[in-house]
Design a protein around this motif. Structure first.
Motif, PDB file in Angstrom:
ATOM      1  N   VAL A 115      -4.009  -5.103 -13.252  1.00 45.68           N
ATOM      2  CA  VAL A 115      -2.985  -4.792 -12.249  1.00 45.68           C
ATOM      3  C   VAL A 115      -2.280  -3.485 -12.619  1.00 45.68           C
ATOM      4  CG1 VAL A 115      -0.844  -5.546 -11.137  1.00 45.68           C
ATOM      5  CG2 VAL A 115      -2.640  -7.218 -11.617  1.00 45.68           C
ATOM      6  N   LYS A 116      -1.908  -3.342 -13.883  1.00 45.58           N
ATOM      7  CA  LYS A 116      -1.222  -2.131 -14.322  1.00 45.58           C
ATOM      8  C   LYS A 116      -2.104  -0.895 -14.119  1.00 45.58           C
ATOM      9  CE  LYS A 116       1.144   0.048 -18.250  1.00 45.58           C
ATOM     10  NZ  LYS A 116       0.893   1.341 -17.654  1.00 45.58           N
ATOM     11  N   ALA A 117      -3.375  -0.981 -14.499  1.00 43.08           N
ATOM     12  CA  ALA A 117      -4.287   0.158 -14.365  1.00 43.08           C
ATOM     13  C   ALA A 117      -4.486   0.552 -12.907  1.00 43.08           C
ATOM     14  CB  ALA A 117      -5.639  -0.171 -15.007  1.00 43.08           C
ATOM     15  N   VAL A 118      -4.619  -0.437 -12.029  1.00 47.48           N
ATOM     16  CA  VAL A 118      -4.817  -0.144 -10.600  1.00 47.48           C
ATOM     17  C   VAL A 118      -3.565   0.521 -10.028  1.00 47.48           C
ATOM     18  CG1 VAL A 118      -5.193  -1.164  -8.318  1.00 47.48           C
ATOM     19  CG2 VAL A 118      -6.562  -1.949 -10.269  1.00 47.48           C
ATOM     20  N   ILE A 119      -2.391  -0.035 -10.317  1.00 40.90           N
ATOM     21  CA  ILE A 119      -1.140   0.551  -9.809  1.00 40.90           C
ATOM     22  C   ILE A 119      -0.966   1.971 -10.346  1.00 40.90           C
ATOM     23  CG2 ILE A 119       1.388   0.405  -9.902  1.00 40.90           C
ATOM     24  CD1 ILE A 119       1.061  -2.664  -9.819  1.00 40.90           C
ATOM     25  N   ASP A 120      -1.207   2.170 -11.633  1.00 38.79           N
ATOM     26  CA  ASP A 120      -1.081   3.509 -12.222  1.00 38.79           C
ATOM     27  C   ASP A 120      -2.028   4.495 -11.550  1.00 38.79           C
ATOM     28  OD1 ASP A 120       0.850   2.546 -13.945  1.00 38.79           O
ATOM     29  OD2 ASP A 120      -0.459   2.529 -15.724  1.00 38.79           O
ATOM     30  N   ASN A 121      -3.250   4.057 -11.284  1.00 45.29           N
ATOM     31  CA  ASN A 121      -4.237   4.920 -10.644  1.00 45.29           C
ATOM     32  C   ASN A 121      -3.810   5.281  -9.221  1.00 45.29           C
ATOM     33  OD1 ASN A 121      -7.057   4.985  -8.914  1.00 45.29           O
ATOM     34  ND2 ASN A 121      -7.252   5.969 -10.921  1.00 45.29           N
ATOM     35  N   ILE A 122      -3.297   4.308  -8.490  1.00 40.75           N
ATOM     36  CA  ILE A 122      -2.819   4.564  -7.125  1.00 40.75           C
ATOM     37  C   ILE A 122      -1.686   5.583  -7.157  1.00 40.75           C
ATOM     38  CG2 ILE A 122      -1.537   3.554  -5.183  1.00 40.75           C
ATOM     39  CD1 ILE A 122      -3.209   0.985  -5.634  1.00 40.75           C
ATOM     40  N   LYS A 123      -0.763   5.423  -8.097  1.00 41.41           N
ATOM     41  CA  LYS A 123       0.401   6.319  -8.171  1.00 41.41           C
ATOM     42  C   LYS A 123       0.014   7.751  -8.507  1.00 41.41           C
ATOM     43  CE  LYS A 123       3.961   2.920  -8.816  1.00 41.41           C
ATOM     44  NZ  LYS A 123       5.132   2.475  -9.522  1.00 41.41           N
ATOM     45  N   GLU A 124      -1.179   7.952  -9.077  1.00 42.23           N
ATOM     46  CA  GLU A 124      -1.672   9.301  -9.365  1.00 42.23           C
ATOM     47  C   GLU A 124      -2.155  10.004  -8.099  1.00 42.23           C
ATOM     48  OE1 GLU A 124      -4.735   8.909 -12.308  1.00 42.23           O
ATOM     49  OE2 GLU A 124      -3.347   8.146 -13.815  1.00 42.23           O
ATOM     50  N   SER A 125      -2.366   9.257  -7.028  1.00 42.82           N
ATOM     51  CA  SER A 125      -2.872   9.830  -5.783  1.00 42.82           C
ATOM     52  C   SER A 125      -1.709  10.318  -4.923  1.00 42.82           C
ATOM     53  CB  SER A 125      -3.665   8.774  -5.014  1.00 42.82           C
ATOM     54  OG  SER A 125      -4.012   9.277  -3.743  1.00 42.82           O
ATOM     55  N   PRO A 126      -1.661  11.632  -4.675  1.00 41.10           N
ATOM     56  CA  PRO A 126      -0.554  12.165  -3.865  1.00 41.10           C
ATOM     57  C   PRO A 126      -0.488  11.557  -2.464  1.00 41.10           C
ATOM     58  CG  PRO A 126      -2.047  13.936  -4.588  1.00 41.10           C
ATOM     59  CD  PRO A 126      -2.607  12.644  -5.085  1.00 41.10           C
ATOM     60  N   ASP A 127      -1.619  11.091  -1.947  1.00 43.46           N
ATOM     61  CA  ASP A 127      -1.664  10.515  -0.598  1.00 43.46           C
ATOM     62  C   ASP A 127      -1.016   9.136  -0.530  1.00 43.46           C
ATOM     63  OD1 ASP A 127      -3.035  12.746   0.239  1.00 43.46           O
ATOM     64  OD2 ASP A 127      -5.000  11.812   0.057  1.00 43.46           O
ATOM     65  N   SER A 128      -0.659   8.561  -1.692  1.00 39.48           N
ATOM     66  CA  SER A 128      -0.146   7.195  -1.703  1.00 39.48           C
ATOM     67  C   SER A 128       1.377   7.109  -1.691  1.00 39.48           C
ATOM     68  CB  SER A 128      -0.670   6.459  -2.933  1.00 39.48           C
ATOM     69  OG  SER A 128      -0.048   6.945  -4.113  1.00 39.48           O
ATOM     70  N   ILE A 129       2.062   8.196  -1.930  1.00 31.93           N
ATOM     71  CA  ILE A 129       3.523   8.171  -2.059  1.00 31.93           C
ATOM     72  C   ILE A 129       4.176   7.726  -0.757  1.00 31.93           C
ATOM     73  CG2 ILE A 129       5.588   9.583  -2.486  1.00 31.93           C
ATOM     74  CD1 ILE A 129       3.749  11.232  -4.407  1.00 31.93           C
TER      75      ILE A 129
END
Length: 146
Positions: A89-103
């Protein structure tokens, strides 16, 4: 120690499909045609390995019209209760947060009932009523990526 990384090659993809086969198809009796879908190629897949380098868990996420959907969290029975789910869960959330399109967009999932408390610890909240998917009860859970 559990290590989680983004799947990078066909061998790792085979390993995660094997985990999903074991957990969802064999253990939870999900129909194979329900488990594997048209989103495999557009999803970001993750593989968790244990201290011996043995694959033991997987998850994926993808962009949808509703935000980012986290899905297919699976941990082998032999590795449950050892922090694999939390690491995924932590790795997936961290990876999503690295994507500028997700903010500012919603992260959401269909959480099986036994996993609701795990996702709650990361800030996900239940939305709506319980529902059945593949003969398993779920809640939709959501969190806004800030």
């Amino acid at each position: 120690m559990i290590t989680v990384k983004v799947v990078e090659d066909k061998e790792e993809l085979k390993q995660i499909f094997s985990i999903r086969e074991e957990v969802f198809v064999k253990e939870q009796k999900v129909a194979r045609e329900e488990e594997y879908d048209e989103f495999e190629e557009i999803s970001t897949h993750f593989i968790a390995t244990d201290e011996d380098g043995k694959p033991c868990g997987t998850a994926r996420w993808r962009f949808t019209e509703n935000g980012m959907k986290l899905e297919r969290f699976a941990v082998l029975k032999s590795h449950r209760g050892r922090g694999v789910g939390q690491a995924l869960v932590k790795a997936v959330i961290d990876n999503i947060k690295e994507s500028p399109d997700s903010i500012g967009k919603k992260m959401y999932m269909h959480a099986q009932l036994p996993a609701v408390s795990l996702y709650s610890r990361f800030g996900f909240e239940k939305v709506g009523e319980q529902f059945e998917e593949c003969n398993i009860m779920h809640y939709q859970m959501e969190m806004v990526n800030s």
